[in-house]
Design an enzyme around this catalytic site. Structure first.
Site, mmCIF file in Angstrom:
data_model
loop_
_atom_site.group_PDB
_atom_site.id
_atom_site.type_symbol
_atom_site.label_atom_id
_atom_site.label_comp_id
_atom_site.label_asym_id
_atom_site.label_seq_id
_atom_site.Cartn_x
_atom_site.Cartn_y
_atom_site.Cartn_z
ATOM 1 N N GLN B 121 0.837 -1.200 0.000
ATOM 2 C CA GLN B 121 0.000 0.000 0.000
ATOM 3 C C GLN B 121 0.872 1.251 0.000
ATOM 4 O O GLN B 121 1.548 1.545 0.982
ATOM 5 C CB GLN B 121 -0.884 0.009 1.256
ATOM 6 N N GLY B 122 0.844 1.986 -1.103
ATOM 7 C CA GLY B 122 1.635 3.219 -1.208
ATOM 8 C C GLY B 122 0.745 4.434 -1.039
ATOM 9 O O GLY B 122 0.449 5.148 -1.995
ATOM 10 N N SER B 124 0.878 6.572 2.333
ATOM 11 C CA SER B 124 1.566 7.581 3.145
ATOM 12 C C SER B 124 2.808 8.137 2.454
ATOM 13 O O SER B 124 3.492 7.430 1.710
ATOM 14 C CB SER B 124 1.993 6.978 4.480
ATOM 15 N N SER B 156 4.478 -1.137 3.973
ATOM 16 C CA SER B 156 4.679 -2.491 4.504
ATOM 17 C C SER B 156 4.877 -3.471 3.356
ATOM 18 O O SER B 156 4.169 -3.398 2.344
ATOM 19 C CB SER B 156 3.475 -2.936 5.335
ATOM 20 N N GLU B 239 -9.886 -1.585 5.306
ATOM 21 C CA GLU B 239 -8.704 -1.715 6.155
ATOM 22 C C GLU B 239 -9.090 -1.612 7.633
ATOM 23 O O GLU B 239 -8.599 -2.341 8.470
ATOM 24 C CB GLU B 239 -7.690 -0.617 5.784
HETATM 25 C C1 LIG Z 1 3.685 -0.562 11.248
HETATM 26 C C2 LIG Z 1 3.179 0.445 10.279
HETATM 27 C C3 LIG Z 1 2.851 0.030 9.005
HETATM 28 C C4 LIG Z 1 2.385 0.944 8.072
HETATM 29 N N1 LIG Z 1 2.121 0.500 6.814
HETATM 30 C C5 LIG Z 1 1.750 1.383 5.874
HETATM 31 C C6 LIG Z 1 1.561 0.965 4.537
HETATM 32 O O1 LIG Z 1 1.723 -0.205 4.204
HETATM 33 N N2 LIG Z 1 1.228 1.863 3.613
HETATM 34 C C7 LIG Z 1 1.029 3.171 3.932
HETATM 35 O O2 LIG Z 1 0.688 3.936 3.049
HETATM 36 N N3 LIG Z 1 1.205 3.628 5.199
HETATM 37 C C8 LIG Z 1 1.559 2.759 6.175
HETATM 38 N N4 LIG Z 1 1.764 3.202 7.462
HETATM 39 C C9 LIG Z 1 1.656 4.636 7.745
HETATM 40 C C10 LIG Z 1 0.519 5.037 8.661
HETATM 41 O O3 LIG Z 1 -0.693 5.021 7.968
HETATM 42 C C11 LIG Z 1 0.887 6.428 9.192
HETATM 43 O O4 LIG Z 1 2.011 6.279 10.018
HETATM 44 C C12 LIG Z 1 -0.229 7.063 9.960
HETATM 45 O O5 LIG Z 1 -1.319 7.358 9.139
HETATM 46 C C13 LIG Z 1 0.242 8.331 10.704
HETATM 47 O O6 LIG Z 1 0.919 9.213 9.865
HETATM 48 P P1 LIG Z 1 2.348 9.782 10.284
HETATM 49 O O7 LIG Z 1 3.206 8.616 10.615
HETATM 50 O O8 LIG Z 1 2.815 10.693 9.217
HETATM 51 O O9 LIG Z 1 2.122 10.577 11.611
HETATM 52 P P2 LIG Z 1 1.635 12.093 11.735
HETATM 53 O O10 LIG Z 1 0.493 12.328 10.821
HETATM 54 O O11 LIG Z 1 2.821 12.994 11.600
HETATM 55 O O12 LIG Z 1 1.110 12.122 13.211
HETATM 56 C C14 LIG Z 1 1.959 12.302 14.350
HETATM 57 C C15 LIG Z 1 1.076 12.493 15.576
HETATM 58 O O13 LIG Z 1 0.259 13.640 15.398
HETATM 59 C C16 LIG Z 1 -1.095 13.301 15.516
HETATM 60 N N5 LIG Z 1 -1.900 14.063 14.567
HETATM 61 C C17 LIG Z 1 -1.636 14.346 13.268
HETATM 62 N N6 LIG Z 1 -2.640 15.016 12.711
HETATM 63 C C18 LIG Z 1 -3.569 15.189 13.663
HETATM 64 C C19 LIG Z 1 -4.845 15.801 13.714
HETATM 65 N N7 LIG Z 1 -5.422 16.362 12.653
HETATM 66 N N8 LIG Z 1 -5.514 15.765 14.883
HETATM 67 C C20 LIG Z 1 -4.981 15.175 15.995
HETATM 68 N N9 LIG Z 1 -3.799 14.583 16.000
HETATM 69 C C21 LIG Z 1 -3.093 14.587 14.854
HETATM 70 C C22 LIG Z 1 -1.171 11.818 15.195
HETATM 71 O O14 LIG Z 1 -2.315 11.221 15.793
HETATM 72 C C23 LIG Z 1 0.118 11.316 15.784
HETATM 73 O O15 LIG Z 1 -0.061 11.099 17.159
HETATM 74 C C24 LIG Z 1 2.232 2.309 8.427
HETATM 75 C C25 LIG Z 1 2.560 2.711 9.720
HETATM 76 C C26 LIG Z 1 3.030 1.804 10.641
HETATM 77 C C27 LIG Z 1 3.369 2.286 12.002
#
Ligand SMILES: Cc1cc2nc3c(=O)[nH]c(=O)nc-3n(C[C@H](O)[C@H](O)[C@H](O)COP(=O)(O)OP(=O)(O)OC[C@H]3O[C@@H](n4cnc5c(N)ncnc54)[C@H](O)[C@@H]3O)c2cc1C
Lengths: 292, 377
Positions: B121-122, B124, B156, B239
């Site tokens: 899944q691409g 993020s 992932s 999902e």
């Molecule tokens: C093990 C794992 C597997 C993953 N696999 C995939 C994958 O296969 N494909 C893919 O596309 N993505 C994947 N992801 C990505 C995942 O979807 C993102 O990490 C997630 O959506 C959070 O985005 P971020 O990491 O940029 O955190 P951020 O968006 O930077 O968030 C950081 C913190 O700020 C908070 N925050 C941000 N915006 C808000 C808001 N509007 N209101 C309140 N709080 C907020 C968040 O809740 C978090 O606590 C994976 C992540 C993990 C950990």
């Protein structure tokens, strides 16, 4: 598997909700708070006429002939409306105590060192020797302290209490969301602030989790399912009412708002039908059941 | 309200159970968690066997209840988890089944079911995580291809994937939710670089993916150009909605193992710990009921799960973390031993409140879509 309300169950729930909206609206609630030691006998009979107490009695015995799932729906509505009175005790006495099924006789029971509505009840189940009144935290639940060992709780009483807690959890979530949409600060509805929105969302998640636990326990009548329902419903009601108070700000701390009544009743119910510890121990034992 | 299953469903359950009883003892040994190519082969091999036994189509063609029985029975029997097939089977596949053309369904679905192709899944990006619609990976048309440039992160299984469900921006001048398109990207196309990232659990199960003028046929677009956000909502609903159902059963198994272990090592005599496990029993019973409730709702409304998935995801992700925290309590000093499986599970459970949308984002979804609170910032 169709784990949803049937049309009949939906109709029953809506019917009870309408009845309570007519017979026990905000004005009646206020009146009850003003005159807290009296139980509204006319309302009690109206509940009897509607089948509230005779719901699970077989039709052959003059009952409605429905089951536990219907009973929890009805008790959820009672909890939602903050209906006062020894509802579960009278419901459980239907068929055994004359007049209970019809709402002619008010029945209460000694339960875990306490008895609700002792002076208003016509029949008391259990030993009330040495009962002493206490100044009840909940203005709508007069209480006596009763010495003596607690009897093992009836699982149905546990479940019906959980259903009332569910009603409270659902209602306080509604009240909080309504208030969060309407009340403005800093030029916008407070529900637009995430700290408030997330508080409300947490209430909904706990209430919906309690809902499925209560409904499933009503279908299976399994003691572990019932214990689970009680734990989740207690949590959803008490935690929900506290969060609802927070969302209402200073207004939530006033006697005028109904929020405190929900919280106080939720606290009273956590003392009913065995405590939280008992349910947790039952569920722990369930994990190792069948293994020596 | 009915929690019993129809005779047909019970029949399906009995046949599956019997088949699992013969199939599971002949499984090859589990590969090491760090050996991704071996894990891919293992996971695909299991999927292939499911396919050959006639159970593969359970993910799209069967009723939601049949799928639930499948997840319940496979987990109860301790069958391998979907693993590397997670994206393909549980959300890319269902999205293509719901939104793709007949030709797309014919091309992409059978290899997923036969255990031949792995999807990733691409979605993020480094600058677009929670704010997914802020994604910047660009795609422009060149003849009958899109040309894609940008980068993805936390992808992932990217290292071992054949295909990627990719979100790209096709109209940078449109409002941010409007100019997005959903593409199926073959991972062997020139211009793709995958750089593994090490997780806190020590393994490299996700990666950064760099895209440098990668050519993707227009025919690989699912849904209309610039309508990708709507398609994405379908993907995310799968999902969050149904993908975790089987795991609840697995957690209940772990909980029972924890209780038995605690009885063995004397921790069971601690009433606080016992009561905590009792409470977790309540929690996971309720999560299973929530699953049945959501499945019944999906069945009544014709397929795509609703915002109820966010309620489930919120509660489940926290419960799973509490489960493994309790496991640490049962283990005592062994909780620090990485060779104890519960230690690794405890580490990976930390991702559950982040991946597939953080708990904060799920709370906002519940507040806005279920409670009707005003949109906030
Ligand atoms: C093990 C794992 C597997 C993953 N696999 C995939 C994958 O296969 N494909 C893919 O596309 N993505 C994947 N992801 C990505 C995942 O979807 C993102 O990490 C997630 O959506 C959070 O985005 P971020 O990491 O940029 O955190 P951020 O968006 O930077 O968030 C950081 C913190 O700020 C908070 N925050 C941000 N915006 C808000 C808001 N509007 N209101 C309140 N709080 C907020 C968040 O809740 C978090 O606590 C994976 C992540 C993990 C950990």
């Amino acid at each position: 598997m169709r784990f949803r309300l049937t049309d009949d169950q939906r109709a029953l729930r809506d019917g009870v909700r309408q009845l309570l909206a007519r017979r026990f609206d905000a004005e009646a609630l206020r009146a009850a708070v003003r005159d807290p030691v009296r139980l509204d006998r006319a309302l009690w009979r109206a509940l009897g006429d509607a089948g509230f107490f005779a719901l699970r009695l077989p039709e052959a015995d003059g009952g409605v002939g429905l089951g536990l799932p219907e009973a929890v729906l009805v008790f959820e509505e009672a909890g939602r409306a903050l209906l006062p009175g020894p509802l579960a005790a009278t419901h459980l006495a239907a068929g055994a105590v004359p007049g209970a099924a019809e709402g002619e006789t008010v029945v209460t029971a000694v339960d875990g060192g306490l008895a609700e509505w002792l002076t208003e009840a016509d029949v008391v189940r259990g030993d009330t020797a040495g009962a002493v009144p206490l100044r009840s935290l909940d203005p709508l639940t007069p209480l006596h302290r009763v010495p003596g060992a607690a009897a093992a709780p009836d699982p149905v009483a546990v479940l019906l209490t959980a259903a009332e807690q569910l009603g409270t959890a659902v209602r306080v979530c509604e009240l909080a969301a309504q208030h969060a949409r309407a009340r403005e600060q800093f030029g916008r509805p407070i529900g637009a602030f995430q700290a408030v929105a997330h508080l409300c969302a947490g209430m909904l998640v706990r209430a919906e989790t309690a809902r499925v636990a209560v409904y499933a326990a009503a279908v299976t009548a399994d003691p572990a399912d019932i214990a689970a329902a009680r734990l989740l419903a207690d949590e959803a009601a008490v935690h929900g009412a506290r969060d609802c108070l927070q969302v209402h700000g200073g207004m939530g701390f006033t006697w005028e708002s109904e929020v405190h009544l929900h919280l106080k009743r939720a606290w009273v119910r956590t003392q009913r039908a065995g405590g939280i510890t008992e349910s947790e121990e039952l569920l722990a034992a369930d994990l190792v059941a069948g293994t020596p | 309200m009915d929690l019993t299953y129809t005779p047909d469903e019970e029949d399906f359950r009995a046949r599956l159970r019997e088949w699992l009883g013969t199939a599971l003892p002949t499984l090859p040994p589990k590969p090491s968690p760090d050996d991704w190519p071996a894990r891919r082969a293992y996971d695909l091999g299991w999927q292939r066997r499911l396919h050959d036994a006639g159970y593969a189509d359970v993910h799209w063609d069967a009723s939601p209840t049949t799928r639930l029985i499948f997840l319940e029975e496979t987990e109860k029997a301790g069958a391998p988890y979907v693993g590397a097939n997670f994206v393909g089977l549980l959300h890319a596949g269902p999205t293509i089944a719901a939104e793709g053309t007949d030709g797309q369904r014919a091309r992409w679905l059978p290899p997923i079911l036969r255990g031949e192709e792995v999807w990733c899944q691409g979605f993020s990006e480094p600058e677009a995580g929670s704010d997914l619609a802020a994604l910047r990976t660009r795609a422009w048309r060149d003849g009958d291809h899109y040309v894609v440039t940008g980068s993805k992160i936390w992808t992932s299984h990217a290292e071992v994937a054949d295909w990627c469900e990719l979100l790209v921006r096709t109209d940078p001048s449109a409002p941010k939710h409007r100019g997005i398109t959903w593409l199926a990207l073959p991972m062997d196309t020139p211009g793709i670089t995958v750089r593994p990232l090490r997780t806190l659990a020590g393994s490299a199960e996700f990666a950064e993916v760099f895209l440098d003028e990668v050519r993707v046929p227009l025919a690989n677009r699912v849904g209309d150009e610039n309508d990708g956000w709507r398609v994405t909502m379908v993907t995310l609903s799968f999902e969050r909605g149904t993908a975790f159902a089987g795991e609840v059963v697995a957690c209940r198994r772990v909980l029972t193992e924890l209780a038995l272990q605690a009885r063995e090592n004397g921790r069971w005599d601690d009433p606080a710990l016992r009561r905590r496990l009792g409470r977790l029993n309540a929690e996971f019973r309720a999560l299973w009921r929530l699953t049945q409730w959501n499945v019944s709702a999906a069945e009544a409304s014709g397929g795509v799960p609703g915002a109820g998935g966010s309620v489930f995801k919120l509660r489940y992700s926290h419960a799973r973390q509490e489960l493994y925290d309790a496991a640490a309590d049962v283990l005592g000093p062994d909780r620090l031993d990485l060779d104890r499986p519960w230690t690794l599970d405890r580490l990976s459970s930390l991702s559950y409140t982040i991946a597939a949308g953080t708990s904060q984002i799920q709370h906002s979804i519940v507040a806005e879509r279920i409670l009707g609170l005003p949109k906030g910032r």
